[in-house]
Motif scaffolding. Sequence first.
Motif, PDB file in Angstrom:
ATOM      1  N   PRO A 294      -3.847   8.772   6.108  1.00  0.00           N
ATOM      2  CA  PRO A 294      -4.325   9.460   4.898  1.00  0.00           C
ATOM      3  C   PRO A 294      -4.858  10.854   5.208  1.00  0.00           C
ATOM      4  O   PRO A 294      -5.348  11.118   6.307  1.00  0.00           O
ATOM      5  CB  PRO A 294      -5.442   8.548   4.398  1.00  0.00           C
ATOM      6  CG  PRO A 294      -5.200   7.222   5.061  1.00  0.00           C
ATOM      7  CD  PRO A 294      -4.580   7.536   6.376  1.00  0.00           C
TER       8      PRO A 294
ATOM      9  N   GLU B 171     -10.803  13.176   3.473  1.00  0.00           N
ATOM     10  CA  GLU B 171     -11.434  13.551   2.218  1.00  0.00           C
ATOM     11  C   GLU B 171     -11.786  15.036   2.181  1.00  0.00           C
ATOM     12  O   GLU B 171     -11.604  15.706   1.176  1.00  0.00           O
ATOM     13  CB  GLU B 171     -12.713  12.718   1.994  1.00  0.00           C
ATOM     14  CG  GLU B 171     -12.424  11.263   1.679  1.00  0.00           C
ATOM     15  CD  GLU B 171     -11.656  11.096   0.364  1.00  0.00           C
ATOM     16  OE1 GLU B 171     -11.870  11.923  -0.552  1.00  0.00           O
ATOM     17  OE2 GLU B 171     -10.861  10.172   0.257  1.00  0.00           O
TER      18      GLU B 171
ATOM     19  N   ASN C 266      -9.211   2.941 -10.096  1.00  0.00           N
ATOM     20  CA  ASN C 266      -9.427   1.617  -9.507  1.00  0.00           C
ATOM     21  C   ASN C 266      -8.488   1.333  -8.337  1.00  0.00           C
ATOM     22  O   ASN C 266      -8.752   0.425  -7.537  1.00  0.00           O
ATOM     23  CB  ASN C 266      -9.242   0.534 -10.580  1.00  0.00           C
ATOM     24  CG  ASN C 266     -10.321   0.575 -11.640  1.00  0.00           C
ATOM     25  OD1 ASN C 266     -11.439   1.013 -11.380  1.00  0.00           O
ATOM     26  ND2 ASN C 266      -9.990   0.140 -12.850  1.00  0.00           N
TER      27      ASN C 266
ATOM     28  N   ASP D  37      -2.605   5.170  -0.540  1.00  0.00           N
ATOM     29  CA  ASP D  37      -2.802   6.456   0.139  1.00  0.00           C
ATOM     30  C   ASP D  37      -2.463   7.557  -0.868  1.00  0.00           C
ATOM     31  O   ASP D  37      -1.302   7.876  -1.097  1.00  0.00           O
ATOM     32  CB  ASP D  37      -1.887   6.530   1.362  1.00  0.00           C
ATOM     33  CG  ASP D  37      -2.037   7.828   2.138  1.00  0.00           C
ATOM     34  OD1 ASP D  37      -2.834   8.691   1.703  1.00  0.00           O
ATOM     35  OD2 ASP D  37      -1.355   7.998   3.157  1.00  0.00           O
ATOM     36  N   TYR D  38      -3.497   8.099  -1.487  1.00  0.00           N
ATOM     37  CA  TYR D  38      -3.333   9.086  -2.550  1.00  0.00           C
ATOM     38  C   TYR D  38      -3.427  10.484  -1.978  1.00  0.00           C
ATOM     39  O   TYR D  38      -4.393  10.824  -1.289  1.00  0.00           O
ATOM     40  CB  TYR D  38      -4.416   8.857  -3.602  1.00  0.00           C
ATOM     41  CG  TYR D  38      -4.428   9.847  -4.736  1.00  0.00           C
ATOM     42  CD1 TYR D  38      -3.257  10.227  -5.393  1.00  0.00           C
ATOM     43  CD2 TYR D  38      -5.639  10.387  -5.180  1.00  0.00           C
ATOM     44  CE1 TYR D  38      -3.290  11.113  -6.443  1.00  0.00           C
ATOM     45  CE2 TYR D  38      -5.683  11.276  -6.245  1.00  0.00           C
ATOM     46  CZ  TYR D  38      -4.503  11.648  -6.868  1.00  0.00           C
ATOM     47  OH  TYR D  38      -4.541  12.529  -7.913  1.00  0.00           O
TER      48      TYR D  38
ATOM     49  N   MET E  43      -7.654   3.617  -5.991  1.00  0.00           N
ATOM     50  CA  MET E  43      -7.853   4.595  -4.924  1.00  0.00           C
ATOM     51  C   MET E  43      -8.018   3.964  -3.542  1.00  0.00           C
ATOM     52  O   MET E  43      -7.479   4.467  -2.555  1.00  0.00           O
ATOM     53  CB  MET E  43      -9.071   5.462  -5.237  1.00  0.00           C
ATOM     54  CG  MET E  43      -8.834   6.471  -6.329  1.00  0.00           C
ATOM     55  SD  MET E  43      -7.590   7.696  -5.869  1.00  0.00           S
ATOM     56  CE  MET E  43      -7.838   8.891  -7.174  1.00  0.00           C
ATOM     57  N   SER E  44      -8.766   2.892  -3.437  1.00  0.00           N
ATOM     58  CA  SER E  44      -9.021   2.289  -2.129  1.00  0.00           C
ATOM     59  C   SER E  44      -7.847   1.447  -1.635  1.00  0.00           C
ATOM     60  O   SER E  44      -7.852   0.989  -0.486  1.00  0.00           O
ATOM     61  CB  SER E  44     -10.282   1.414  -2.196  1.00  0.00           C
ATOM     62  OG  SER E  44     -10.088   0.328  -3.095  1.00  0.00           O
ATOM     63  N   LYS E  45      -6.833   1.284  -2.490  1.00  0.00           N
ATOM     64  CA  LYS E  45      -5.740   0.374  -2.156  1.00  0.00           C
ATOM     65  C   LYS E  45      -4.413   1.087  -1.933  1.00  0.00           C
ATOM     66  O   LYS E  45      -3.389   0.448  -1.749  1.00  0.00           O
ATOM     67  CB  LYS E  45      -5.586  -0.666  -3.274  1.00  0.00           C
ATOM     68  CG  LYS E  45      -6.861  -1.476  -3.513  1.00  0.00           C
ATOM     69  CD  LYS E  45      -6.759  -2.306  -4.775  1.00  0.00           C
ATOM     70  CE  LYS E  45      -8.079  -3.006  -5.076  1.00  0.00           C
ATOM     71  NZ  LYS E  45      -8.054  -3.744  -6.358  1.00  0.00           N
TER      72      LYS E  45
ATOM     73  N   ARG F 270       0.853  -1.193   0.000  1.00  0.00           N
ATOM     74  CA  ARG F 270       0.000   0.000   0.000  1.00  0.00           C
ATOM     75  C   ARG F 270       0.886   1.239   0.000  1.00  0.00           C
ATOM     76  O   ARG F 270       1.219   1.795   1.056  1.00  0.00           O
ATOM     77  CB  ARG F 270      -0.919   0.007   1.226  1.00  0.00           C
ATOM     78  CG  ARG F 270      -1.940   1.158   1.222  1.00  0.00           C
ATOM     79  CD  ARG F 270      -2.827   1.133   2.454  1.00  0.00           C
ATOM     80  NE  ARG F 270      -3.736   2.270   2.481  1.00  0.00           N
ATOM     81  CZ  ARG F 270      -4.909   2.316   1.867  1.00  0.00           C
ATOM     82  NH1 ARG F 270      -5.321   1.256   1.179  1.00  0.00           N
ATOM     83  NH2 ARG F 270      -5.680   3.392   1.928  1.00  0.00           N
TER      84      ARG F 270
END
Length: 476
Positions: A468, A471, A77, A83-84, A79-81, A29
Amino acid sequence: MSDQKHIVIVGAGPAGVRAAETLVAAGLRPVVIDEAARAGGQIYRQPPADAGFARAKSALYGMEARKADAVHSTMANLMSKLDYRPDTLVWGCGAGQLDTFHAGRQRTVPYSHLLIATGATDRILPFPGWTLPGVYTLGASQIALKAQGCSIGWRVVFAGTGPLLYLVAYQYAKAGAQVEAILDTNPFSKQFAATPRLLKQPSTFAKGLYYVGWLAAHGVRIERGVRIVRADGHGAVQGITFSDGAREMTIPCDAIGFGYGLRSETQLADLAGCRFSFDALNRAWLPERDTAGRSSVAGVYLAGDGAGIAGADAAELAGRRAALAMLEDLKHPAADIGEASKLDRQLSTIARFRVGLEQAFAPPSDCASAWPDDMTVCRCEEVTAGTLRRCIRDGEASEINRLKALTRVGMGRCQGRMCGAAAAELLSAETGKSMADVGRLRGQAPIKPVPLSIALTADMNGADDLSPIPEHARDE
Protein backbone atom coordinates in the motif's frame (compact mmCIF):
# COMPACT_ATOMS: atom_id res chain seq x y z
CA MET A 1 -6.22 -18.04 -3.57
CA SER A 2 -6.29 -14.33 -2.80
CA ASP A 3 -2.54 -14.42 -2.16
CA GLN A 4 -1.95 -15.76 -5.68
CA LYS A 5 -4.09 -13.25 -7.52
CA HIS A 6 -3.51 -9.57 -8.13
CA ILE A 7 -6.98 -8.10 -8.50
CA VAL A 8 -7.08 -4.43 -9.50
CA ILE A 9 -10.05 -2.10 -9.92
CA VAL A 10 -9.53 1.18 -11.76
CA GLY A 11 -12.11 3.76 -10.72
CA ALA A 12 -13.85 4.41 -7.40
CA GLY A 13 -17.18 5.61 -8.71
CA PRO A 14 -20.41 3.67 -8.22
CA ALA A 15 -19.24 0.72 -10.34
CA GLY A 16 -15.80 0.44 -8.76
CA VAL A 17 -17.07 0.76 -5.19
CA ARG A 18 -19.76 -1.91 -5.60
CA ALA A 19 -17.29 -4.24 -7.32
CA ALA A 20 -14.85 -3.78 -4.45
CA GLU A 21 -17.61 -4.43 -1.92
CA THR A 22 -18.51 -7.70 -3.64
CA LEU A 23 -14.91 -8.89 -3.82
CA VAL A 24 -14.17 -7.94 -0.21
CA ALA A 25 -17.28 -9.83 0.92
CA ALA A 26 -15.80 -12.88 -0.81
CA GLY A 27 -12.62 -12.58 1.26
CA LEU A 28 -10.45 -10.97 -1.42
CA ARG A 29 -8.36 -7.82 -1.05
CA PRO A 30 -8.42 -5.86 -4.31
CA VAL A 31 -6.34 -2.82 -5.17
CA VAL A 32 -8.59 0.15 -5.97
CA ILE A 33 -6.91 2.90 -7.99
CA ASP A 34 -8.69 6.21 -8.47
CA GLU A 35 -7.62 9.44 -10.11
CA ALA A 36 -9.75 11.49 -7.71
CA ALA A 37 -8.77 12.31 -4.14
CA ARG A 38 -12.00 10.86 -2.73
CA ALA A 39 -14.31 8.09 -3.87
CA GLY A 40 -17.65 8.71 -5.56
CA GLY A 41 -16.86 9.27 -9.22
CA GLN A 42 -18.17 12.26 -11.12
CA ILE A 43 -21.82 11.72 -10.26
CA TYR A 44 -21.15 11.50 -6.51
CA ARG A 45 -18.03 13.64 -6.47
CA GLN A 46 -17.03 14.76 -2.97
CA PRO A 47 -15.46 18.10 -2.13
CA PRO A 48 -11.79 17.89 -1.10
CA ALA A 49 -11.24 17.16 2.58
CA ASP A 50 -9.70 20.63 2.94
CA ALA A 51 -12.19 22.38 0.65
CA GLY A 52 -12.73 25.28 3.02
CA PHE A 53 -16.50 25.14 2.63
CA ALA A 54 -19.26 22.85 3.80
CA ARG A 55 -22.40 21.88 1.92
CA ALA A 56 -24.83 19.17 2.98
CA LYS A 57 -25.14 16.15 0.72
CA SER A 58 -28.75 17.08 0.16
CA ALA A 59 -27.51 20.33 -1.39
CA LEU A 60 -24.72 18.67 -3.38
CA TYR A 61 -26.67 15.72 -4.77
CA GLY A 62 -30.34 16.65 -4.41
CA MET A 63 -32.62 13.65 -4.76
CA GLU A 64 -29.58 11.40 -5.18
CA ALA A 65 -28.17 12.31 -1.74
CA ARG A 66 -29.05 8.97 -0.15
CA LYS A 67 -27.46 7.04 -3.01
CA ALA A 68 -24.37 9.21 -2.84
CA ASP A 69 -24.11 8.72 0.90
CA ALA A 70 -24.50 4.96 0.50
CA VAL A 71 -21.61 4.81 -1.98
CA HIS A 72 -19.41 7.05 0.19
CA SER A 73 -20.22 5.08 3.37
CA THR A 74 -19.58 1.76 1.68
CA MET A 75 -16.15 2.88 0.55
CA ALA A 76 -15.33 4.26 4.00
CA ASN A 77 -16.22 0.91 5.58
CA LEU A 78 -14.04 -0.97 3.07
CA MET A 79 -10.87 1.05 3.66
CA SER A 80 -9.20 -1.44 6.01
CA LYS A 81 -10.06 -4.37 3.74
CA LEU A 82 -8.58 -3.21 0.46
CA ASP A 83 -5.60 -1.35 -0.93
CA TYR A 84 -7.00 2.06 -1.84
CA ARG A 85 -4.85 4.36 -3.97
CA PRO A 86 -6.50 7.75 -4.50
CA ASP A 87 -4.95 10.65 -6.41
CA THR A 88 -3.37 8.06 -8.67
CA LEU A 89 -3.44 8.31 -12.45
CA VAL A 90 -3.37 5.14 -14.54
CA TRP A 91 -1.70 6.36 -17.71
CA GLY A 92 -0.63 3.12 -19.41
CA CYS A 93 -1.46 -0.56 -19.59
CA GLY A 94 0.53 -3.49 -20.89
CA ALA A 95 0.31 -7.24 -20.58
CA GLY A 96 -0.66 -7.83 -16.96
CA GLN A 97 0.49 -4.47 -15.61
CA LEU A 98 -0.64 -0.87 -15.19
CA ASP A 99 1.53 2.23 -15.29
CA THR A 100 0.49 4.66 -12.57
CA PHE A 101 1.57 8.06 -11.34
CA HIS A 102 1.12 9.38 -7.79
CA ALA A 103 2.81 12.20 -5.90
CA GLY A 104 5.58 12.53 -8.46
CA ARG A 105 6.33 8.83 -8.48
CA GLN A 106 5.86 6.21 -11.19
CA ARG A 107 4.64 2.79 -10.11
CA THR A 108 3.99 -0.31 -12.20
CA VAL A 109 1.12 -2.31 -10.72
CA PRO A 110 0.75 -5.94 -11.83
CA TYR A 111 -2.64 -7.57 -12.21
CA SER A 112 -3.99 -11.00 -12.92
CA HIS A 113 -7.58 -9.73 -13.03
CA LEU A 114 -8.46 -6.16 -13.95
CA LEU A 115 -11.82 -4.42 -13.64
CA ILE A 116 -11.98 -1.17 -15.59
CA ALA A 117 -14.58 1.29 -14.26
CA THR A 118 -13.26 4.55 -15.69
CA GLY A 119 -16.59 6.33 -16.14
CA ALA A 120 -17.42 8.94 -18.75
CA THR A 121 -16.77 12.49 -19.80
CA ASP A 122 -18.67 15.12 -21.78
CA ARG A 123 -19.36 14.62 -25.46
CA ILE A 124 -18.00 17.81 -27.04
CA LEU A 125 -19.38 19.19 -30.29
CA PRO A 126 -17.85 22.65 -30.73
CA PHE A 127 -19.40 25.87 -31.95
CA PRO A 128 -17.87 29.24 -32.82
CA GLY A 129 -16.62 30.93 -29.67
CA TRP A 130 -16.44 27.75 -27.59
CA THR A 131 -12.81 28.48 -26.68
CA LEU A 132 -13.67 31.85 -25.08
CA PRO A 133 -13.01 32.19 -21.34
CA GLY A 134 -16.30 31.49 -19.60
CA VAL A 135 -17.31 28.48 -21.71
CA TYR A 136 -17.29 25.22 -19.76
CA THR A 137 -18.53 21.71 -20.29
CA LEU A 138 -21.47 20.51 -18.22
CA GLY A 139 -19.13 18.16 -16.36
CA ALA A 140 -16.75 20.98 -15.52
CA SER A 141 -19.72 23.06 -14.36
CA GLN A 142 -20.67 20.26 -11.97
CA ILE A 143 -17.12 19.94 -10.67
CA ALA A 144 -16.99 23.66 -9.92
CA LEU A 145 -20.21 23.40 -7.92
CA LYS A 146 -19.51 20.14 -6.08
CA ALA A 147 -15.77 20.21 -5.51
CA GLN A 148 -15.06 23.93 -5.40
CA GLY A 149 -18.32 25.31 -4.07
CA CYS A 150 -18.68 27.97 -6.74
CA SER A 151 -20.59 28.84 -9.89
CA ILE A 152 -18.93 29.18 -13.29
CA GLY A 153 -20.47 32.65 -13.60
CA TRP A 154 -23.07 35.13 -12.36
CA ARG A 155 -25.46 34.75 -15.30
CA VAL A 156 -25.26 31.26 -16.80
CA VAL A 157 -26.75 29.64 -19.90
CA PHE A 158 -26.72 25.86 -20.25
CA ALA A 159 -26.77 24.50 -23.79
CA GLY A 160 -26.65 21.19 -25.65
CA THR A 161 -28.81 18.19 -24.88
CA GLY A 162 -29.19 15.23 -22.55
CA PRO A 163 -30.48 14.60 -19.03
CA LEU A 164 -27.33 16.17 -17.57
CA LEU A 165 -28.30 19.50 -19.17
CA TYR A 166 -31.38 19.81 -16.99
CA LEU A 167 -29.78 18.27 -13.90
CA VAL A 168 -26.87 20.73 -13.86
CA ALA A 169 -29.20 23.67 -14.54
CA TYR A 170 -31.38 22.54 -11.62
CA GLN A 171 -28.36 22.15 -9.33
CA TYR A 172 -27.13 25.63 -10.22
CA ALA A 173 -30.52 27.23 -9.73
CA LYS A 174 -30.98 25.48 -6.39
CA ALA A 175 -27.55 26.71 -5.32
CA GLY A 176 -28.62 30.30 -6.01
CA ALA A 177 -27.05 30.93 -9.42
CA GLN A 178 -28.88 33.00 -12.03
CA VAL A 179 -29.70 30.51 -14.81
CA GLU A 180 -30.63 32.67 -17.77
CA ALA A 181 -31.77 29.87 -20.08
CA ILE A 182 -31.56 26.23 -21.11
CA LEU A 183 -31.01 25.69 -24.84
CA ASP A 184 -31.84 22.11 -25.84
CA THR A 185 -30.94 21.11 -29.40
CA ASN A 186 -33.62 18.38 -29.43
CA PRO A 187 -37.29 19.26 -30.01
CA PHE A 188 -39.97 18.41 -27.47
CA SER A 189 -41.71 16.15 -30.01
CA LYS A 190 -38.68 13.86 -30.11
CA GLN A 191 -38.52 13.69 -26.34
CA PHE A 192 -42.25 13.00 -26.07
CA ALA A 193 -42.02 10.18 -28.62
CA ALA A 194 -39.50 8.39 -26.38
CA THR A 195 -41.89 8.37 -23.39
CA PRO A 196 -42.95 4.68 -23.66
CA ARG A 197 -39.34 3.53 -23.27
CA LEU A 198 -38.63 6.10 -20.57
CA LEU A 199 -41.48 4.66 -18.53
CA LYS A 200 -39.44 1.47 -18.11
CA GLN A 201 -37.98 3.34 -15.13
CA PRO A 202 -40.89 5.47 -13.89
CA SER A 203 -39.10 6.87 -10.85
CA THR A 204 -36.15 8.10 -12.91
CA PHE A 205 -38.51 9.49 -15.54
CA ALA A 206 -40.44 11.29 -12.81
CA LYS A 207 -37.23 12.90 -11.50
CA GLY A 208 -36.50 14.26 -14.94
CA LEU A 209 -39.99 15.70 -15.21
CA TYR A 210 -39.57 17.25 -11.78
CA TYR A 211 -36.33 18.99 -12.75
CA VAL A 212 -37.89 20.45 -15.89
CA GLY A 213 -41.07 21.46 -14.07
CA TRP A 214 -39.17 23.05 -11.20
CA LEU A 215 -36.99 25.07 -13.56
CA ALA A 216 -39.97 26.28 -15.56
CA ALA A 217 -41.89 27.15 -12.40
CA HIS A 218 -38.96 29.25 -11.20
CA GLY A 219 -38.83 31.29 -14.38
CA VAL A 220 -35.93 29.61 -16.17
CA ARG A 221 -36.29 30.02 -19.91
CA ILE A 222 -36.28 26.69 -21.78
CA GLU A 223 -35.85 26.63 -25.55
CA ARG A 224 -36.04 23.32 -27.43
CA GLY A 225 -35.17 22.30 -30.96
CA VAL A 226 -32.57 25.03 -31.35
CA ARG A 227 -29.15 25.26 -32.97
CA ILE A 228 -26.24 26.89 -31.12
CA VAL A 229 -24.85 29.52 -33.48
CA ARG A 230 -21.98 30.99 -31.45
CA ALA A 231 -20.73 32.26 -28.11
CA ASP A 232 -20.40 36.04 -28.26
CA GLY A 233 -17.75 38.19 -26.65
CA HIS A 234 -14.27 39.68 -26.86
CA GLY A 235 -11.81 38.27 -24.36
CA ALA A 236 -14.62 36.59 -22.42
CA VAL A 237 -18.17 35.35 -22.91
CA GLN A 238 -20.78 38.09 -23.09
CA GLY A 239 -23.68 36.16 -24.60
CA ILE A 240 -24.82 33.19 -26.65
CA THR A 241 -26.63 33.27 -29.99
CA PHE A 242 -28.93 30.48 -31.09
CA SER A 243 -31.41 29.82 -33.89
CA ASP A 244 -34.89 28.35 -33.67
CA GLY A 245 -34.95 27.74 -37.41
CA ALA A 246 -36.71 30.98 -38.23
CA ARG A 247 -34.55 33.60 -36.57
CA GLU A 248 -31.44 34.10 -34.49
CA MET A 249 -31.63 35.31 -30.89
CA THR A 250 -28.96 36.32 -28.38
CA ILE A 251 -29.08 35.87 -24.62
CA PRO A 252 -26.62 37.96 -22.56
CA CYS A 253 -24.59 35.89 -20.08
CA ASP A 254 -21.10 35.68 -18.62
CA ALA A 255 -20.79 31.87 -18.61
CA ILE A 256 -21.93 28.92 -20.71
CA GLY A 257 -22.08 25.28 -19.69
CA PHE A 258 -22.56 22.93 -22.64
CA GLY A 259 -22.46 19.29 -23.62
CA TYR A 260 -24.22 16.72 -25.77
CA GLY A 261 -24.59 13.83 -23.40
CA LEU A 262 -21.70 11.70 -22.25
CA ARG A 263 -19.07 9.54 -23.92
CA SER A 264 -17.33 6.60 -22.37
CA GLU A 265 -13.69 6.83 -21.28
CA THR A 266 -12.36 3.84 -23.22
CA GLN A 267 -8.63 4.52 -23.61
CA LEU A 268 -7.55 2.13 -20.87
CA ALA A 269 -9.68 -0.67 -22.29
CA ASP A 270 -8.04 0.00 -25.64
CA LEU A 271 -4.53 -0.27 -24.18
CA ALA A 272 -5.58 -3.47 -22.39
CA GLY A 273 -6.26 -4.99 -25.81
CA CYS A 274 -10.05 -5.12 -25.65
CA ARG A 275 -11.89 -5.56 -28.93
CA PHE A 276 -14.15 -2.66 -29.94
CA SER A 277 -17.26 -2.35 -32.05
CA PHE A 278 -19.37 0.61 -33.12
CA ASP A 279 -22.48 1.24 -31.05
CA ALA A 280 -25.05 3.06 -33.17
CA LEU A 281 -27.17 4.01 -30.17
CA ASN A 282 -24.29 5.77 -28.39
CA ARG A 283 -22.82 6.93 -31.73
CA ALA A 284 -19.43 5.75 -30.46
CA TRP A 285 -16.95 2.90 -30.50
CA LEU A 286 -17.20 0.86 -27.29
CA PRO A 287 -15.23 -2.08 -25.90
CA GLU A 288 -17.08 -5.34 -26.37
CA ARG A 289 -18.33 -7.17 -23.28
CA ASP A 290 -20.79 -9.91 -22.44
CA THR A 291 -23.78 -9.34 -20.18
CA ALA A 292 -21.63 -10.12 -17.14
CA GLY A 293 -18.96 -7.55 -17.98
CA ARG A 294 -16.28 -9.84 -19.39
CA SER A 295 -14.27 -8.19 -22.15
CA SER A 296 -12.68 -9.94 -25.13
CA VAL A 297 -9.46 -10.25 -23.09
CA ALA A 298 -9.35 -13.00 -20.47
CA GLY A 299 -9.09 -11.52 -16.98
CA VAL A 300 -10.22 -8.01 -18.02
CA TYR A 301 -13.70 -6.87 -17.01
CA LEU A 302 -15.69 -3.72 -17.80
CA ALA A 303 -18.36 -1.97 -15.76
CA GLY A 304 -20.12 1.37 -15.54
CA ASP A 305 -20.24 4.25 -17.98
CA GLY A 306 -16.72 3.53 -19.20
CA ALA A 307 -18.15 0.57 -21.09
CA GLY A 308 -21.34 2.26 -22.28
CA ILE A 309 -23.43 5.10 -20.91
CA ALA A 310 -26.12 3.77 -18.59
CA GLY A 311 -26.09 5.98 -15.48
CA ALA A 312 -25.15 5.63 -11.83
CA ASP A 313 -27.80 3.05 -10.90
CA ALA A 314 -26.70 0.76 -13.71
CA ALA A 315 -23.06 1.36 -12.80
CA GLU A 316 -23.62 0.03 -9.27
CA LEU A 317 -25.36 -3.06 -10.62
CA ALA A 318 -22.75 -3.60 -13.35
CA GLY A 319 -19.92 -3.28 -10.82
CA ARG A 320 -21.44 -6.05 -8.71
CA ARG A 321 -22.12 -8.16 -11.80
CA ALA A 322 -18.58 -7.87 -13.12
CA ALA A 323 -17.20 -8.78 -9.69
CA LEU A 324 -19.43 -11.87 -9.62
CA ALA A 325 -18.17 -12.81 -13.08
CA MET A 326 -14.62 -12.47 -11.80
CA LEU A 327 -15.41 -14.70 -8.82
CA GLU A 328 -16.98 -17.25 -11.15
CA ASP A 329 -13.90 -17.25 -13.39
CA LEU A 330 -11.73 -17.67 -10.29
CA LYS A 331 -13.95 -20.62 -9.31
CA HIS A 332 -14.49 -18.89 -6.01
CA PRO A 333 -17.15 -20.44 -3.74
CA ALA A 334 -18.70 -16.99 -3.17
CA ALA A 335 -19.83 -16.74 -6.81
CA ASP A 336 -23.62 -16.40 -6.60
CA ILE A 337 -25.46 -17.49 -9.75
CA GLY A 338 -28.82 -16.45 -8.35
CA GLU A 339 -27.62 -12.95 -7.56
CA ALA A 340 -26.01 -12.73 -11.00
CA SER A 341 -29.30 -13.60 -12.71
CA LYS A 342 -31.15 -10.97 -10.69
CA LEU A 343 -28.59 -8.34 -11.67
CA ASP A 344 -28.89 -9.35 -15.32
CA ARG A 345 -32.64 -8.74 -15.25
CA GLN A 346 -32.25 -5.36 -13.58
CA LEU A 347 -29.60 -4.26 -16.07
CA SER A 348 -31.77 -5.40 -18.97
CA THR A 349 -34.61 -3.16 -17.76
CA ILE A 350 -32.27 -0.18 -17.48
CA ALA A 351 -30.91 -0.87 -20.96
CA ARG A 352 -34.40 -0.50 -22.44
CA PHE A 353 -34.81 2.77 -20.56
CA ARG A 354 -31.47 4.00 -21.88
CA VAL A 355 -32.64 3.41 -25.45
CA GLY A 356 -35.42 5.88 -24.75
CA LEU A 357 -32.98 8.42 -23.31
CA GLU A 358 -30.70 8.21 -26.32
CA GLN A 359 -33.67 8.65 -28.63
CA ALA A 360 -34.95 11.65 -26.68
CA PHE A 361 -31.57 13.36 -26.36
CA ALA A 362 -29.56 12.27 -29.40
CA PRO A 363 -26.61 14.54 -30.23
CA PRO A 364 -27.02 16.50 -33.46
CA SER A 365 -25.68 14.50 -36.38
CA ASP A 366 -25.57 17.32 -38.94
CA CYS A 367 -23.76 20.10 -37.06
CA ALA A 368 -20.32 19.65 -38.64
CA SER A 369 -21.39 20.97 -42.04
CA ALA A 370 -22.20 24.35 -40.48
CA TRP A 371 -18.87 24.81 -38.72
CA PRO A 372 -16.93 27.76 -40.22
CA ASP A 373 -13.41 27.08 -41.44
CA ASP A 374 -11.83 29.34 -38.84
CA MET A 375 -13.45 27.56 -35.89
CA THR A 376 -11.06 25.65 -33.64
CA VAL A 377 -11.85 21.93 -33.38
CA CYS A 378 -8.75 20.76 -31.49
CA ARG A 379 -7.79 23.24 -28.77
CA CYS A 380 -4.57 21.50 -27.76
CA GLU A 381 -3.03 21.66 -31.24
CA GLU A 382 -5.10 24.64 -32.49
CA VAL A 383 -6.43 22.71 -35.48
CA THR A 384 -9.32 24.42 -37.25
CA ALA A 385 -12.26 22.98 -39.15
CA GLY A 386 -10.78 24.47 -42.33
CA THR A 387 -7.49 22.61 -41.84
CA LEU A 388 -9.38 19.34 -41.45
CA ARG A 389 -11.60 20.04 -44.46
CA ARG A 390 -8.67 20.82 -46.75
CA CYS A 391 -6.95 17.59 -45.77
CA ILE A 392 -10.11 15.58 -46.40
CA ARG A 393 -11.07 17.32 -49.65
CA ASP A 394 -7.58 16.88 -51.04
CA GLY A 395 -8.14 13.14 -50.72
CA GLU A 396 -5.40 12.73 -48.17
CA ALA A 397 -7.55 11.31 -45.35
CA SER A 398 -10.77 9.32 -45.18
CA GLU A 399 -10.06 7.57 -41.87
CA ILE A 400 -9.74 9.23 -38.47
CA ASN A 401 -6.22 8.05 -37.58
CA ARG A 402 -4.93 9.16 -41.00
CA LEU A 403 -6.53 12.55 -40.38
CA LYS A 404 -4.84 12.66 -36.98
CA ALA A 405 -1.43 11.84 -38.46
CA LEU A 406 -1.67 14.57 -41.10
CA THR A 407 -3.21 17.39 -39.06
CA ARG A 408 -2.29 16.56 -35.42
CA VAL A 409 -5.96 16.63 -34.37
CA GLY A 410 -6.21 14.55 -31.19
CA MET A 411 -2.45 14.54 -30.54
CA GLY A 412 -2.49 17.07 -27.71
CA ARG A 413 -2.96 16.87 -23.96
CA CYS A 414 -6.53 15.57 -24.19
CA GLN A 415 -5.53 12.72 -26.54
CA GLY A 416 -8.73 13.24 -28.49
CA ARG A 417 -11.10 13.03 -25.52
CA MET A 418 -12.39 16.56 -26.25
CA CYS A 419 -11.93 16.81 -30.02
CA GLY A 420 -12.15 13.20 -31.21
CA ALA A 421 -15.94 13.07 -31.59
CA ALA A 422 -15.99 16.40 -33.42
CA ALA A 423 -13.22 15.37 -35.83
CA ALA A 424 -15.06 12.14 -36.60
CA GLU A 425 -18.32 14.02 -37.20
CA LEU A 426 -16.60 16.39 -39.63
CA LEU A 427 -14.85 13.52 -41.41
CA SER A 428 -18.18 11.71 -41.76
CA ALA A 429 -19.89 14.82 -43.11
CA GLU A 430 -17.15 15.54 -45.64
CA THR A 431 -16.73 11.98 -46.96
CA GLY A 432 -20.34 10.83 -46.76
CA LYS A 433 -19.19 7.83 -44.77
CA SER A 434 -20.97 6.64 -41.65
CA MET A 435 -19.44 7.28 -38.25
CA ALA A 436 -18.64 3.58 -38.07
CA ASP A 437 -16.76 3.67 -41.36
CA VAL A 438 -14.49 6.61 -40.51
CA GLY A 439 -12.98 4.52 -37.70
CA ARG A 440 -11.92 5.37 -34.17
CA LEU A 441 -8.92 7.06 -32.64
CA ARG A 442 -6.58 4.41 -31.29
CA GLY A 443 -5.55 4.83 -27.68
CA GLN A 444 -1.96 5.80 -26.97
CA ALA A 445 -0.03 5.89 -23.71
CA PRO A 446 0.10 8.14 -21.81
CA ILE A 447 -3.67 8.44 -21.98
CA LYS A 448 -3.46 11.59 -19.84
CA PRO A 449 -0.58 14.03 -19.35
CA VAL A 450 2.35 12.93 -17.18
CA PRO A 451 5.82 14.43 -16.75
CA LEU A 452 8.03 13.50 -19.69
CA SER A 453 10.62 12.04 -17.33
CA ILE A 454 8.03 9.57 -16.01
CA ALA A 455 7.04 8.36 -19.47
CA LEU A 456 10.67 7.93 -20.55
CA THR A 457 11.72 6.02 -17.45
CA ALA A 458 8.60 3.92 -16.91
CA ASP A 459 10.20 0.71 -18.12
CA MET A 460 13.12 1.09 -15.69
CA ASN A 461 11.10 1.37 -12.50
CA GLY A 462 10.28 -2.29 -12.07
CA ALA A 463 7.06 -3.89 -10.92
CA ASP A 464 5.25 -2.86 -7.78
CA ASP A 465 4.98 -5.41 -5.01
CA LEU A 466 1.41 -4.20 -4.37
CA SER A 467 2.39 -2.80 -1.00
CA PRO A 468 0.00 0.00 0.00
CA ILE A 469 0.94 3.63 -0.47
CA PRO A 470 1.89 5.00 2.96
CA GLU A 471 -0.66 7.30 4.54
CA HIS A 472 1.73 10.28 4.54
CA ALA A 473 2.35 9.82 0.81
CA ARG A 474 -1.38 9.81 0.04
CA ASP A 475 -1.68 13.30 1.46
CA GLU A 476 1.22 14.81 -0.46
